[in-house]
Design an enzyme around this catalytic site. Sequence first.
Site, mmCIF file in Angstrom:
data_model
loop_
_atom_site.group_PDB
_atom_site.id
_atom_site.type_symbol
_atom_site.label_atom_id
_atom_site.label_comp_id
_atom_site.label_asym_id
_atom_site.label_seq_id
_atom_site.Cartn_x
_atom_site.Cartn_y
_atom_site.Cartn_z
ATOM 1 N N LEU A 216 0.811 -1.218 0.000
ATOM 2 C CA LEU A 216 0.000 0.000 0.000
ATOM 3 C C LEU A 216 0.845 1.270 0.000
ATOM 4 O O LEU A 216 0.484 2.277 -0.590
ATOM 5 C CB LEU A 216 -0.948 0.001 1.203
ATOM 6 C CG LEU A 216 -2.187 -0.891 1.053
ATOM 7 C CD1 LEU A 216 -3.055 -0.821 2.289
ATOM 8 C CD2 LEU A 216 -3.003 -0.510 -0.184
ATOM 9 N N CYS A 217 2.040 1.214 0.650
ATOM 10 C CA CYS A 217 2.858 2.422 0.700
ATOM 11 C C CYS A 217 3.395 2.774 -0.685
ATOM 12 O O CYS A 217 3.561 3.946 -1.013
ATOM 13 C CB CYS A 217 3.984 2.289 1.729
ATOM 14 S SG CYS A 217 5.096 0.925 1.396
ATOM 15 N N THR A 218 3.649 1.733 -1.505
ATOM 16 C CA THR A 218 4.066 2.014 -2.889
ATOM 17 C C THR A 218 2.943 2.738 -3.624
ATOM 18 O O THR A 218 3.178 3.732 -4.313
ATOM 19 C CB THR A 218 4.403 0.697 -3.634
ATOM 20 O OG1 THR A 218 5.512 0.086 -2.995
ATOM 21 C CG2 THR A 218 4.735 0.956 -5.089
#
Lengths: 455, 534
Positions: A216-218
Amino acid sequence: MASPDAEAPPPTEPERWRDLDILLSRPGNLVHATFQPSPGLRDDIGSFVEVLVVGAGGLGCELLKDLALSGFKNLHVIDMDTIDVSNLNRQFLFRVQDVGKPKAEVAAKRVMERVSGVNIVPHFCRIEDKELEFYNQFQIIVLGLDSIEARSYINSVACGFLEYDSDDKPIPKTAKPMVDGGTEGFKGHARVIMPGTTPCFECNIWLFPPQVKFPLCTLAETPRTAAHCIEYAHLIKWDEVHTGKPFDADNAEHMQWIYSEALQRAELFGISGVTYSLTQGVVKNIIPAIASTNAIISAACALEALKLVSGCSKSVLNYLTYNGLVGTHIKVTEFVRDTDCLVCGPGTLIELDTSSTLSEFIKMLEKHPKLLMSKASVTHEGNNLYMQSPEVLEQMTRQNLSIPMFELLKGASFVTVHVSGMAESNGNKVSSLRKLRVLFKGVEEASKMDTTESS
Amino acid sequence: MAAAAVAVAEPKTKYDRQLRIWGDQGQAALEKASICLLNSGPTGTEALKNLVLGGIGSVTVVDGSKVEPSDLGNNFLCNSRVNKECLGQSRAQSVCSFLQELNDAVKVKYVEESPGTMIDTNPSFFSQFTVVIATQLPESSLLKLDGICRAADIVLVAARSYGLTGLVRVSVKEHCVIESKPDHFLDDLRLHNPWTELKQFAKSIDICDKDPVVHKHTPYIVILVRLAEKWADAHDGKLPSTRQEKREFKDLIRAHMLNVDEENYKEAVESSYKVSVTPGISTEIRQIIDDSSSEVNLSSSDFWVLVAALKEFIANEGNGDLPLEGTIPDMTSQTEYYVSLQKIYQAKAETDCLAMEHRVKNILKRIGRHPDSISRAYIKTFCKNARKLRVCRYRSMEEEFNAPVISEVQKYFADEDSCFAMNFYILLRAVDRLAANYSRLPGIFDSEIDEDVPRLKVAAVSVLSDMGLNGTSLSEDLVTEVCRFAGAEIHPVAAFIGGVASQEVIKLVTKQFVPLMGTFIFNGIDLKSQVLAL
């Protein structure tokens, strides 16, 4: 040759099945040990064998045709889907005017229209909606599916019918063979699963690695590809903007919204390659599919089904892979069983006190390290001990919860029960079916023998 | 306006699942192709069914026979619940009405004529097609047809189902593939030999930046370019090559990590071998470049003109390398770094492509063609796939039958898996030889099976001896099996063989992926099927 009369009589069955009968009526040296060639073998297959085809999609359509032209006369097909325009490039039993209709029903009708003498019963429902006993009526289950979860479920149902003797040897007559096919683009596989003898789907589950998901951080902070932008719009932005309104991948407006959001994000970061087609592909996880690969894999599966019931040739041992990207490459691998398999093995052993109630038993399944099963329903030899749903059954079986298992199982010391519920698989909760062997502590060994023999 | 949009969108939706494989270009090639099918038994009709569903341009079925009772037991396409409806009708017509039902975008035609007669009396008939699919033809007819198709430069796909065996064979003088789309292929990153712009970009990033966010978002390409340079400085300008050196190089990468969980450094360690890949050109591509066809003239195909340009490029601008592919895989990185890297690779690929285009124009002028007669898009696709080019050449059936490569054949006989296939290959040819003498297939009459087994064996020995393989023994079991089969066309086997034939046609028409090289032999006994390159 029959002379062509003005009013030609319909062909006799032997005339019609000349080619197939050659294979079924003549002895050979490379056949299965059980093969008993006879001119009546095709009739016997037609009369006594019932086959279930799971899935009426790319493989299912082919399978129904192939089986109908391989001497099978009693077929059932189960599929919960309706026909979509994008099916028409390969699911040859469907036409433009069929779009929206149930696949199982249309497929059954079309094959019956063309092949006289064959009867196909369609089931337009989820595979989980059927009672376990429904699956027990078939001699063979042929799988034409595109999902790991569905394969896993049917596999556990079929393996659930397998019984073991007191020496933990599988009892052959209880083994329900499966033939499983799968395709992706120019590649595919076909396998024969004989529970208790060859590896079941769960024994080799590692052959189907779970789909890789983007962190999700990507998606939120460092998108680099078009797919990252699409998944951002799909998994993060949609919920931010449409609080409480679930995303529907089949809704064209929803898809269009994802596409334009992804496009905006891609422009913001200088990323290229977002198209509407890619958006659909990423969001729906579309697997490319073509008619030829489906035809090849289904044909291999149907041929194996014919060999299983007739013995007219050897069976594939036990896993075929096909790759048409470079030439026509076929490889057959003999995989081995996982003797500790939770699904096709004798069943997970559970030791219970004679005083443990059904309710305590169900609670224990949630904690059991091998099972981790919540919301379990419990059956014994087709009888419902407790059912979570539907409501009517829940009410009918609720009173059992407070009764000791030992009493519910009529004082047997060693019993096989089936439990179905939600269990962990690859980090997801999926509907699962498990076979358990319940051993009551402190009950005589002698009765163990009695129960296994009488079951 | 809305109606027009639907009409345009419809094929896109209908063909969506296959467009994701071969794209608009591939689909356009299919829609332009015309296919001729000889014999409309289940093997042929199942092949056509798959092609019609996918939107092939046109199909023409050549078959002079009428629907017989046995067709209703193995051919879905000429079946109908009321059997009487189809019986006695033209089989070609009956099959075509079903094919048309499958896809109205396809032109479906038929000729009521026996394929054998067509081959003998009207060879020019075949020159109108892109591909001829010949099913269930005996060797003699197939040989003639192969000659006709080769002379007219038409692709021939032969398919045959025979009991639990069968074969598919492709025959065409030459088939060149640019988009071979292999499954796994090494990225073209040039880490062993970075060009100026890539080196400059790598230098502009401080890989020792102590800011953990920057450090863990430095793409591995940058890390490897920098550390390879560092390594080379300490090793007389050489890159790691021995096992020990490669291990030490990995340690060097690990030594630059700030944390053990830095994904970009893990990726750098995993990709460290890319620094040591042998630079230059693979043997396969070298063979293509050195092929005599790369000496081009006015009659050379576009493909070979491009190969000629490629040869010049390697010797000049390429400095021994092919044009850069120009794409990079996804990797842990800040968006900004990643996008910059993408642009650097793209720019280099464009420069290479431009140089190629220049060379192509000059070659075209030299051989007397218009300098713009090869499109820029074609050159671009060629450059992007320069490492994956494939040239497939097939021997004619006559060559295969009359001048077999004995060493290959012996190799197949010696190999456990291929030996089965080799037996089937010989026996299927022996069947035709026996049929030529007795006017029937072996095993066709129950009463004569016992006599037919030795007869088939004699025929097989004569095939072997004509190939120069006296003394090679065949499997008794397989001789008996082939007699047992008696040429039966069993539906699932026909569907399999037809399926393979259609898959090969798709690859040959779209000029994508790599077609079957030789003869595919289906083994319906244990399914261990093989390809024999004879």
